[in-house]
Design a protein around this motif. Sequence first.
Motif, short mmCIF file in Angstrom:
data_model
loop_
_atom_site.label_atom_id
_atom_site.label_comp_id
_atom_site.label_asym_id
_atom_site.label_seq_id
_atom_site.Cartn_x
_atom_site.Cartn_y
_atom_site.Cartn_z
N GLY A 58 0.79 -1.22 0.00
CA GLY A 58 0.00 0.00 0.00
C GLY A 58 0.82 1.27 0.00
O GLY A 58 0.27 2.37 0.11
N THR A 59 2.14 1.15 -0.14
CA THR A 59 3.03 2.32 -0.22
C THR A 59 3.57 2.42 -1.64
O THR A 59 4.14 1.46 -2.16
CB THR A 59 4.19 2.21 0.78
N LEU A 60 3.42 3.58 -2.25
CA LEU A 60 3.87 3.79 -3.62
C LEU A 60 5.30 4.31 -3.62
O LEU A 60 5.60 5.31 -2.96
CB LEU A 60 2.95 4.79 -4.33
N THR A 61 6.16 3.64 -4.36
CA THR A 61 7.54 4.10 -4.47
C THR A 61 8.09 3.68 -5.82
O THR A 61 7.43 2.97 -6.59
CB THR A 61 8.41 3.53 -3.33
N LEU A 62 9.30 4.14 -6.14
CA LEU A 62 9.93 3.77 -7.40
C LEU A 62 10.33 2.30 -7.37
O LEU A 62 10.93 1.83 -6.40
CB LEU A 62 11.16 4.63 -7.65
N ALA A 63 10.01 1.58 -8.42
CA ALA A 63 10.39 0.18 -8.49
C ALA A 63 11.90 0.03 -8.61
O ALA A 63 12.50 -0.86 -8.03
CB ALA A 63 9.69 -0.50 -9.67
N ASP A 64 12.51 0.92 -9.39
CA ASP A 64 13.96 0.92 -9.57
C ASP A 64 14.43 2.36 -9.48
O ASP A 64 14.15 3.17 -10.35
CB ASP A 64 14.32 0.31 -10.92
N ALA A 65 15.13 2.69 -8.41
CA ALA A 65 15.57 4.07 -8.19
C ALA A 65 16.80 4.43 -9.00
O ALA A 65 17.34 5.54 -8.86
CB ALA A 65 15.85 4.30 -6.70
N ALA A 66 17.25 3.53 -9.87
CA ALA A 66 18.39 3.82 -10.74
C ALA A 66 18.03 3.53 -12.20
O ALA A 66 18.90 3.29 -13.03
CB ALA A 66 19.61 3.01 -10.33
N TRP A 67 16.72 3.55 -12.48
CA TRP A 67 16.25 3.24 -13.84
C TRP A 67 16.18 4.50 -14.67
O TRP A 67 15.61 5.51 -14.25
CB TRP A 67 14.87 2.60 -13.76
N HIS A 68 16.79 4.48 -15.86
CA HIS A 68 16.80 5.62 -16.75
C HIS A 68 15.97 5.26 -17.98
O HIS A 68 16.28 4.29 -18.67
CB HIS A 68 18.21 6.01 -17.16
N ARG A 69 14.95 6.05 -18.25
CA ARG A 69 14.05 5.73 -19.36
C ARG A 69 14.79 5.63 -20.68
O ARG A 69 14.58 4.71 -21.47
CB ARG A 69 12.95 6.79 -19.47
N THR A 70 15.61 6.63 -20.97
CA THR A 70 16.35 6.67 -22.22
C THR A 70 17.73 7.22 -21.96
O THR A 70 18.05 7.67 -20.86
CB THR A 70 15.65 7.58 -23.27
N ALA A 71 18.55 7.22 -22.99
CA ALA A 71 19.90 7.76 -22.85
C ALA A 71 19.90 9.25 -22.54
O ALA A 71 20.91 9.80 -22.12
CB ALA A 71 20.69 7.49 -24.14
N ARG A 72 18.77 9.91 -22.76
CA ARG A 72 18.71 11.36 -22.52
C ARG A 72 18.52 11.68 -21.05
O ARG A 72 18.64 12.84 -20.65
CB ARG A 72 17.57 11.97 -23.33
N VAL A 73 18.19 10.70 -20.24
CA VAL A 73 18.06 10.91 -18.81
C VAL A 73 19.39 10.51 -18.19
O VAL A 73 19.73 9.34 -18.11
CB VAL A 73 16.91 10.07 -18.22
#
Length: 407
Positions: A58-73
Amino acid sequence: MIRIKKAGRVTAAVLAAGAVTALAGAPAQAATAPDGTQWTADLSSVDSDDVNVTGAGGTLTLADAAWHRTARVFAGSEGSLTTAEHRLGSPVNRVSAELTADTPKGTSVDVDVRGRTGVHDWTEWTPAGTTLKSTVSEVQVRISLHTSTDGVRPSVRSVALSADSAPQVNALTAGTELTYKVYGTREGLPGGTTANGHVITSRDHFVALPSGKGLAPKGTGNYSVRVCRTDGSKCEYAPVWDVGPWNEQDDYWNPASVRTKFKDLPQGQPEAYAAYYNGYNGGKSGLGYKVQNPAGIDLADGVFWDGLGMSDNGNVNVTYLWTGSGPTGVVSTAGDPMNVRASASTTAAIKGLAANYAKVNIECYVEGDTVTGKFGTGNIWDRIGPGHYVSDTYLQTGSDQPVAPHC
Protein backbone atom coordinates in the motif's frame (compact mmCIF):
# COMPACT_ATOMS: atom_id res chain seq x y z
CA MET A 1 6.04 22.98 -3.12
CA ILE A 2 6.35 20.36 -0.36
CA ARG A 3 7.65 21.52 2.99
CA ILE A 4 9.77 18.62 4.26
CA LYS A 5 10.12 18.00 7.95
CA LYS A 6 13.61 17.31 9.23
CA ALA A 7 12.96 13.59 9.45
CA GLY A 8 11.97 13.55 5.80
CA ARG A 9 8.35 12.64 6.44
CA VAL A 10 5.61 15.04 5.41
CA THR A 11 1.86 15.14 5.51
CA ALA A 12 0.94 17.59 2.78
CA ALA A 13 -2.21 19.23 1.46
CA VAL A 14 -2.33 20.59 -2.07
CA LEU A 15 -4.15 23.89 -1.82
CA ALA A 16 -6.08 25.89 -4.38
CA ALA A 17 -3.06 27.92 -5.43
CA GLY A 18 -1.02 24.77 -5.89
CA ALA A 19 1.02 25.32 -2.72
CA VAL A 20 1.70 22.47 -0.31
CA THR A 21 1.97 22.96 3.45
CA ALA A 22 2.99 20.53 6.17
CA LEU A 23 0.31 19.37 8.56
CA ALA A 24 0.79 17.98 12.03
CA GLY A 25 -0.58 14.67 13.20
CA ALA A 26 -1.48 11.45 11.50
CA PRO A 27 -2.19 11.31 7.76
CA ALA A 28 -5.74 12.20 6.86
CA GLN A 29 -7.80 9.35 5.44
CA ALA A 30 -10.73 10.68 3.43
CA ALA A 31 -13.92 8.62 3.60
CA THR A 32 -15.89 8.26 0.39
CA ALA A 33 -18.77 10.69 0.59
CA PRO A 34 -22.17 9.78 -0.91
CA ASP A 35 -21.64 12.08 -3.86
CA GLY A 36 -18.11 10.81 -4.54
CA THR A 37 -16.41 14.14 -3.84
CA GLN A 38 -14.02 12.58 -1.31
CA TRP A 39 -12.02 9.43 -1.92
CA THR A 40 -8.60 7.85 -1.38
CA ALA A 41 -6.26 6.82 -4.19
CA ASP A 42 -5.53 3.10 -4.35
CA LEU A 43 -1.73 3.10 -4.24
CA SER A 44 -1.51 -0.67 -4.66
CA SER A 45 -3.33 -0.73 -8.02
CA VAL A 46 -0.15 -0.71 -10.10
CA ASP A 47 -0.48 -2.36 -13.50
CA SER A 48 1.43 -2.64 -16.77
CA ASP A 49 0.31 0.80 -17.89
CA ASP A 50 2.08 2.48 -14.96
CA VAL A 51 5.74 3.45 -15.16
CA ASN A 52 8.51 2.23 -12.82
CA VAL A 53 6.47 2.19 -9.60
CA THR A 54 5.44 -0.44 -7.10
CA GLY A 55 2.58 -0.32 -4.62
CA ALA A 56 3.65 -3.20 -2.39
CA GLY A 57 2.10 -2.96 1.06
CA GLY A 58 0.00 0.00 0.00
CA THR A 59 3.03 2.32 -0.22
CA LEU A 60 3.87 3.79 -3.62
CA THR A 61 7.54 4.10 -4.47
CA LEU A 62 9.93 3.77 -7.40
CA ALA A 63 10.39 0.18 -8.49
CA ASP A 64 13.96 0.92 -9.57
CA ALA A 65 15.57 4.07 -8.19
CA ALA A 66 18.39 3.82 -10.74
CA TRP A 67 16.25 3.24 -13.84
CA HIS A 68 16.80 5.62 -16.75
CA ARG A 69 14.05 5.73 -19.36
CA THR A 70 16.35 6.67 -22.22
CA ALA A 71 19.90 7.76 -22.85
CA ARG A 72 18.71 11.36 -22.52
CA VAL A 73 18.06 10.91 -18.81
CA PHE A 74 21.53 11.26 -17.34
CA ALA A 75 20.89 10.77 -13.63
CA GLY A 76 18.13 9.93 -11.24
CA SER A 77 14.86 8.19 -11.91
CA GLU A 78 11.15 8.77 -12.23
CA GLY A 79 7.89 6.85 -12.22
CA SER A 80 4.15 7.39 -12.16
CA LEU A 81 0.85 5.79 -11.22
CA THR A 82 -2.33 6.76 -13.07
CA THR A 83 -5.45 5.88 -11.11
CA ALA A 84 -8.69 4.52 -12.49
CA GLU A 85 -11.34 7.06 -13.48
CA HIS A 86 -13.41 8.32 -10.54
CA ARG A 87 -17.01 9.37 -11.17
CA LEU A 88 -18.35 12.28 -9.13
CA GLY A 89 -21.90 12.79 -8.00
CA SER A 90 -21.91 16.43 -9.09
CA PRO A 91 -19.86 18.55 -11.52
CA VAL A 92 -16.66 20.14 -10.16
CA ASN A 93 -13.71 22.09 -11.51
CA ARG A 94 -11.07 21.43 -8.86
CA VAL A 95 -9.55 18.38 -7.19
CA SER A 96 -7.28 18.84 -4.17
CA ALA A 97 -4.96 16.24 -2.69
CA GLU A 98 -3.70 15.60 0.82
CA LEU A 99 -0.75 13.25 0.85
CA THR A 100 1.59 11.62 3.31
CA ALA A 101 5.01 10.94 1.85
CA ASP A 102 8.65 10.29 2.68
CA THR A 103 10.70 12.61 0.47
CA PRO A 104 14.45 12.41 1.09
CA LYS A 105 16.65 15.22 -0.21
CA GLY A 106 16.64 15.33 -4.00
CA THR A 107 13.27 13.61 -4.34
CA SER A 108 9.79 14.96 -4.99
CA VAL A 109 6.20 13.89 -5.58
CA ASP A 110 3.70 15.56 -7.92
CA VAL A 111 -0.05 15.01 -8.03
CA ASP A 112 -1.86 15.99 -11.24
CA VAL A 113 -5.52 15.60 -12.18
CA ARG A 114 -7.59 15.78 -15.33
CA GLY A 115 -11.31 15.71 -16.07
CA ARG A 116 -13.26 13.94 -18.80
CA THR A 117 -15.02 16.28 -21.22
CA GLY A 118 -16.12 13.69 -23.81
CA VAL A 119 -15.93 10.02 -24.73
CA HIS A 120 -12.23 10.29 -25.57
CA ASP A 121 -11.65 13.87 -24.45
CA TRP A 122 -9.99 15.23 -21.31
CA THR A 123 -8.75 18.49 -19.91
CA GLU A 124 -4.98 18.81 -19.73
CA TRP A 125 -3.25 17.30 -16.72
CA THR A 126 -3.36 20.04 -14.07
CA PRO A 127 -1.57 20.27 -10.69
CA ALA A 128 -3.93 19.21 -7.91
CA GLY A 129 -5.55 22.16 -6.21
CA THR A 130 -5.77 24.36 -9.29
CA THR A 131 -8.94 24.86 -11.30
CA LEU A 132 -9.53 22.78 -14.39
CA LYS A 133 -10.39 24.47 -17.67
CA SER A 134 -13.83 22.90 -17.65
CA THR A 135 -16.43 21.62 -15.19
CA VAL A 136 -16.36 17.81 -15.15
CA SER A 137 -18.07 14.85 -13.50
CA GLU A 138 -15.32 12.25 -13.96
CA VAL A 139 -11.66 12.67 -13.03
CA GLN A 140 -8.38 10.79 -13.08
CA VAL A 141 -5.29 11.29 -10.92
CA ARG A 142 -1.60 10.89 -11.81
CA ILE A 143 0.96 10.55 -9.00
CA SER A 144 4.54 11.12 -10.19
CA LEU A 145 7.69 10.32 -8.21
CA HIS A 146 11.10 11.82 -8.98
CA THR A 147 14.64 11.47 -7.70
CA SER A 148 17.82 13.21 -8.84
CA THR A 149 20.10 10.61 -7.22
CA ASP A 150 20.33 6.97 -8.22
CA GLY A 151 19.24 4.72 -5.37
CA VAL A 152 17.36 7.38 -3.41
CA ARG A 153 13.62 7.16 -3.71
CA PRO A 154 10.53 8.93 -2.37
CA SER A 155 7.56 6.95 -1.08
CA VAL A 156 3.89 7.88 -0.79
CA ARG A 157 1.83 6.37 2.03
CA SER A 158 -1.56 7.89 1.28
CA VAL A 159 -3.29 10.32 -1.08
CA ALA A 160 -6.68 11.64 0.07
CA LEU A 161 -8.60 13.49 -2.65
CA SER A 162 -11.48 15.94 -2.51
CA ALA A 163 -13.36 17.70 -5.28
CA ASP A 164 -15.23 21.00 -5.28
CA SER A 165 -15.96 24.01 -7.45
CA ALA A 166 -14.08 27.29 -7.42
CA PRO A 167 -14.45 30.54 -9.36
CA GLN A 168 -13.63 29.66 -12.96
CA VAL A 169 -10.59 31.63 -14.08
CA ASN A 170 -9.38 29.45 -16.95
CA ALA A 171 -12.67 28.27 -18.45
CA LEU A 172 -12.47 26.20 -21.61
CA THR A 173 -13.80 28.19 -24.54
CA ALA A 174 -14.92 26.63 -27.80
CA GLY A 175 -12.70 27.41 -30.74
CA THR A 176 -10.16 26.25 -33.27
CA GLU A 177 -7.23 24.21 -32.01
CA LEU A 178 -3.92 26.02 -31.54
CA THR A 179 -1.17 25.74 -34.17
CA TYR A 180 2.44 26.93 -33.89
CA LYS A 181 5.55 26.62 -36.02
CA VAL A 182 8.32 25.01 -33.94
CA TYR A 183 11.60 23.23 -34.56
CA GLY A 184 11.23 19.45 -34.78
CA THR A 185 13.91 16.88 -34.07
CA ARG A 186 14.06 13.11 -34.62
CA GLU A 187 13.80 11.25 -31.32
CA GLY A 188 15.07 7.83 -32.36
CA LEU A 189 15.99 5.76 -29.26
CA PRO A 190 14.41 2.41 -30.29
CA GLY A 191 14.35 0.11 -27.29
CA GLY A 192 14.02 3.03 -24.89
CA THR A 193 10.92 3.70 -22.83
CA THR A 194 8.76 6.79 -23.15
CA ALA A 195 7.37 8.78 -20.24
CA ASN A 196 4.06 6.88 -20.46
CA GLY A 197 5.76 3.46 -20.43
CA HIS A 198 5.69 2.66 -24.14
CA VAL A 199 8.76 0.78 -25.39
CA ILE A 200 9.98 2.52 -28.54
CA THR A 201 10.05 0.40 -31.69
CA SER A 202 11.78 0.89 -35.02
CA ARG A 203 9.99 3.52 -37.15
CA ASP A 204 7.56 4.22 -34.32
CA HIS A 205 4.67 6.70 -34.56
CA PHE A 206 4.35 9.15 -31.66
CA VAL A 207 5.69 12.55 -30.61
CA ALA A 208 7.17 14.11 -27.47
CA LEU A 209 6.29 17.53 -26.08
CA PRO A 210 8.24 19.25 -23.28
CA SER A 211 5.44 19.07 -20.70
CA GLY A 212 3.50 16.32 -19.00
CA LYS A 213 0.29 18.35 -19.29
CA GLY A 214 -0.37 16.77 -22.67
CA LEU A 215 1.01 13.28 -22.05
CA ALA A 216 -1.41 10.54 -23.14
CA PRO A 217 -1.48 7.33 -21.07
CA LYS A 218 0.02 4.30 -22.82
CA GLY A 219 -2.24 2.84 -25.48
CA THR A 220 -4.32 6.01 -25.81
CA GLY A 221 -4.24 9.15 -27.89
CA ASN A 222 -6.15 11.44 -25.51
CA TYR A 223 -3.59 14.09 -26.43
CA SER A 224 -2.56 14.03 -30.08
CA VAL A 225 -1.07 16.46 -32.56
CA ARG A 226 -1.16 17.11 -36.26
CA VAL A 227 2.41 17.81 -37.33
CA CYS A 228 3.02 19.03 -40.89
CA ARG A 229 5.81 20.15 -43.12
CA THR A 230 5.72 23.93 -43.32
CA ASP A 231 4.50 23.79 -46.93
CA GLY A 232 1.62 21.52 -45.88
CA SER A 233 2.62 18.83 -48.35
CA LYS A 234 2.76 16.01 -45.77
CA CYS A 235 1.30 15.64 -42.29
CA GLU A 236 0.92 13.04 -39.58
CA TYR A 237 -1.62 12.74 -36.79
CA ALA A 238 0.16 11.14 -33.83
CA PRO A 239 -0.32 10.64 -30.08
CA VAL A 240 1.85 12.39 -27.47
CA TRP A 241 3.63 9.56 -25.65
CA ASP A 242 6.81 11.17 -24.34
CA VAL A 243 8.04 14.27 -22.53
CA GLY A 244 10.82 16.37 -24.10
CA PRO A 245 12.91 17.70 -25.71
CA TRP A 246 15.03 19.76 -23.29
CA ASN A 247 12.25 20.55 -20.81
CA GLU A 248 9.60 18.77 -18.77
CA GLN A 249 7.47 21.75 -17.65
CA ASP A 250 7.19 23.88 -20.78
CA ASP A 251 3.60 23.84 -22.03
CA TYR A 252 4.47 26.64 -24.42
CA TRP A 253 1.22 26.32 -26.38
CA ASN A 254 -0.69 27.68 -23.39
CA PRO A 255 -1.14 31.37 -22.55
CA ALA A 256 0.90 32.86 -19.70
CA SER A 257 -2.08 32.64 -17.34
CA VAL A 258 -1.84 28.84 -17.26
CA ARG A 259 1.68 28.16 -18.61
CA THR A 260 3.56 26.26 -15.91
CA LYS A 261 6.90 28.08 -16.26
CA PHE A 262 8.59 30.65 -18.50
CA LYS A 263 5.51 32.88 -18.36
CA ASP A 264 7.48 35.84 -19.75
CA LEU A 265 7.93 34.11 -23.13
CA PRO A 266 5.42 34.62 -25.96
CA GLN A 267 2.69 32.00 -26.26
CA GLY A 268 3.80 29.38 -28.77
CA GLN A 269 7.54 29.94 -28.21
CA PRO A 270 9.34 26.98 -26.60
CA GLU A 271 11.87 27.77 -23.88
CA ALA A 272 14.51 25.92 -25.89
CA TYR A 273 14.01 28.37 -28.78
CA ALA A 274 14.53 31.37 -26.50
CA ALA A 275 17.55 29.75 -24.84
CA TYR A 276 19.18 28.80 -28.14
CA TYR A 277 18.62 32.03 -30.05
CA ASN A 278 18.33 34.66 -27.31
CA GLY A 279 20.38 33.29 -24.45
CA TYR A 280 17.27 32.99 -22.29
CA ASN A 281 17.97 31.33 -18.92
CA GLY A 282 21.68 31.55 -19.68
CA GLY A 283 21.19 29.41 -22.76
CA LYS A 284 20.12 26.47 -20.60
CA SER A 285 16.96 24.40 -20.40
CA GLY A 286 14.79 24.31 -17.32
CA LEU A 287 16.66 21.14 -16.36
CA GLY A 288 20.00 22.98 -16.48
CA TYR A 289 21.36 21.51 -19.71
CA LYS A 290 23.02 23.63 -22.39
CA VAL A 291 20.46 23.84 -25.19
CA GLN A 292 21.95 22.53 -28.44
CA ASN A 293 18.99 23.24 -30.71
CA PRO A 294 15.69 25.17 -30.47
CA ALA A 295 13.43 22.09 -30.55
CA GLY A 296 9.83 22.28 -29.34
CA ILE A 297 8.82 18.76 -30.41
CA ASP A 298 10.51 15.38 -30.83
CA LEU A 299 9.30 13.10 -33.62
CA ALA A 300 9.53 9.31 -33.48
CA ASP A 301 11.31 7.82 -36.47
CA GLY A 302 8.13 6.73 -38.26
CA VAL A 303 6.66 10.22 -38.02
CA PHE A 304 9.94 11.82 -39.09
CA TRP A 305 10.75 9.55 -42.03
CA ASP A 306 7.45 8.04 -43.16
CA GLY A 307 4.78 10.53 -42.12
CA LEU A 308 6.64 13.73 -43.03
CA GLY A 309 9.41 12.46 -45.30
CA MET A 310 12.02 14.51 -43.41
CA SER A 311 15.75 13.89 -43.83
CA ASP A 312 16.99 16.44 -41.30
CA ASN A 313 15.70 18.32 -38.30
CA GLY A 314 13.75 21.47 -39.13
CA ASN A 315 10.67 23.60 -38.64
CA VAL A 316 7.23 22.01 -38.65
CA ASN A 317 3.71 23.27 -38.03
CA VAL A 318 2.19 21.58 -34.98
CA THR A 319 -1.53 21.61 -34.15
CA TYR A 320 -2.32 20.64 -30.55
CA LEU A 321 -5.58 18.86 -31.31
CA TRP A 322 -6.94 18.69 -27.75
CA THR A 323 -7.03 22.50 -27.56
CA GLY A 324 -9.92 22.57 -30.04
CA SER A 325 -13.54 21.60 -29.59
CA GLY A 326 -16.12 19.55 -31.42
CA PRO A 327 -16.57 15.88 -32.37
CA THR A 328 -13.55 13.58 -32.17
CA GLY A 329 -12.61 10.03 -33.09
CA VAL A 330 -9.75 7.68 -32.30
CA VAL A 331 -7.83 6.04 -35.14
CA SER A 332 -8.11 2.27 -34.72
CA THR A 333 -6.12 0.05 -37.07
CA ALA A 334 -4.44 -3.34 -36.80
CA GLY A 335 -1.34 -1.45 -35.66
CA ASP A 336 0.17 0.39 -38.59
CA PRO A 337 -0.78 3.99 -39.36
CA MET A 338 -3.43 4.61 -42.02
CA ASN A 339 -3.18 6.82 -45.08
CA VAL A 340 -4.76 10.26 -45.00
CA ARG A 341 -6.24 11.07 -48.41
CA ALA A 342 -6.89 14.32 -50.29
CA SER A 343 -10.51 13.28 -50.91
CA ALA A 344 -12.96 10.50 -50.04
CA SER A 345 -11.35 7.98 -52.36
CA THR A 346 -8.91 5.12 -51.89
CA THR A 347 -7.07 6.35 -55.00
CA ALA A 348 -6.83 10.01 -53.98
CA ALA A 349 -3.44 11.53 -53.28
CA ILE A 350 -1.89 10.55 -49.93
CA LYS A 351 -1.47 13.64 -47.77
CA GLY A 352 0.18 11.86 -44.87
CA LEU A 353 -0.53 9.36 -42.11
CA ALA A 354 -2.76 8.96 -39.06
CA ALA A 355 -1.15 6.80 -36.38
CA ASN A 356 -3.01 4.11 -34.49
CA TYR A 357 -4.47 5.59 -31.26
CA ALA A 358 -4.30 9.18 -32.54
CA LYS A 359 -7.35 11.21 -31.49
CA VAL A 360 -8.45 13.42 -34.36
CA ASN A 361 -10.98 16.23 -34.64
CA ILE A 362 -13.81 15.53 -37.09
CA GLU A 363 -14.82 18.66 -38.98
CA CYS A 364 -17.51 17.13 -41.21
CA TYR A 365 -18.22 14.08 -43.36
CA VAL A 366 -18.83 13.19 -47.02
CA GLU A 367 -19.84 10.09 -48.96
CA GLY A 368 -17.10 8.40 -50.95
CA ASP A 369 -15.59 5.04 -51.78
CA THR A 370 -16.89 2.07 -49.82
CA VAL A 371 -14.27 0.76 -47.41
CA THR A 372 -14.14 -2.17 -45.01
CA GLY A 373 -12.33 -1.23 -41.83
CA LYS A 374 -12.13 -2.12 -38.18
CA PHE A 375 -15.69 -0.91 -37.53
CA GLY A 376 -17.44 -2.46 -40.51
CA THR A 377 -18.11 -1.48 -44.11
CA GLY A 378 -19.31 1.93 -45.25
CA ASN A 379 -18.89 4.88 -47.58
CA ILE A 380 -18.65 7.65 -44.95
CA TRP A 381 -15.38 9.59 -44.91
CA ASP A 382 -14.48 12.11 -42.22
CA ARG A 383 -12.58 15.31 -42.86
CA ILE A 384 -10.07 15.59 -40.02
CA GLY A 385 -8.10 18.58 -41.27
CA PRO A 386 -7.76 20.89 -44.28
CA GLY A 387 -8.06 18.57 -47.28
CA HIS A 388 -7.49 15.52 -45.07
CA TYR A 389 -9.94 12.59 -45.26
CA VAL A 390 -10.04 9.14 -43.63
CA SER A 391 -12.65 6.40 -43.76
CA ASP A 392 -15.05 6.48 -40.82
CA THR A 393 -14.72 2.70 -40.61
CA TYR A 394 -11.32 3.22 -38.95
CA LEU A 395 -12.44 5.84 -36.42
CA GLN A 396 -13.83 4.97 -33.00
CA THR A 397 -16.40 7.70 -32.41
CA GLY A 398 -18.83 6.06 -30.02
CA SER A 399 -21.61 6.11 -32.62
CA ASP A 400 -22.71 4.14 -35.68
CA GLN A 401 -23.86 7.41 -37.26
CA PRO A 402 -21.76 10.40 -38.38
CA VAL A 403 -20.86 12.59 -35.39
CA ALA A 404 -20.22 15.74 -37.44
CA PRO A 405 -22.32 17.63 -39.99
CA HIS A 406 -22.15 16.98 -43.72
CA CYS A 407 -19.42 18.95 -45.48
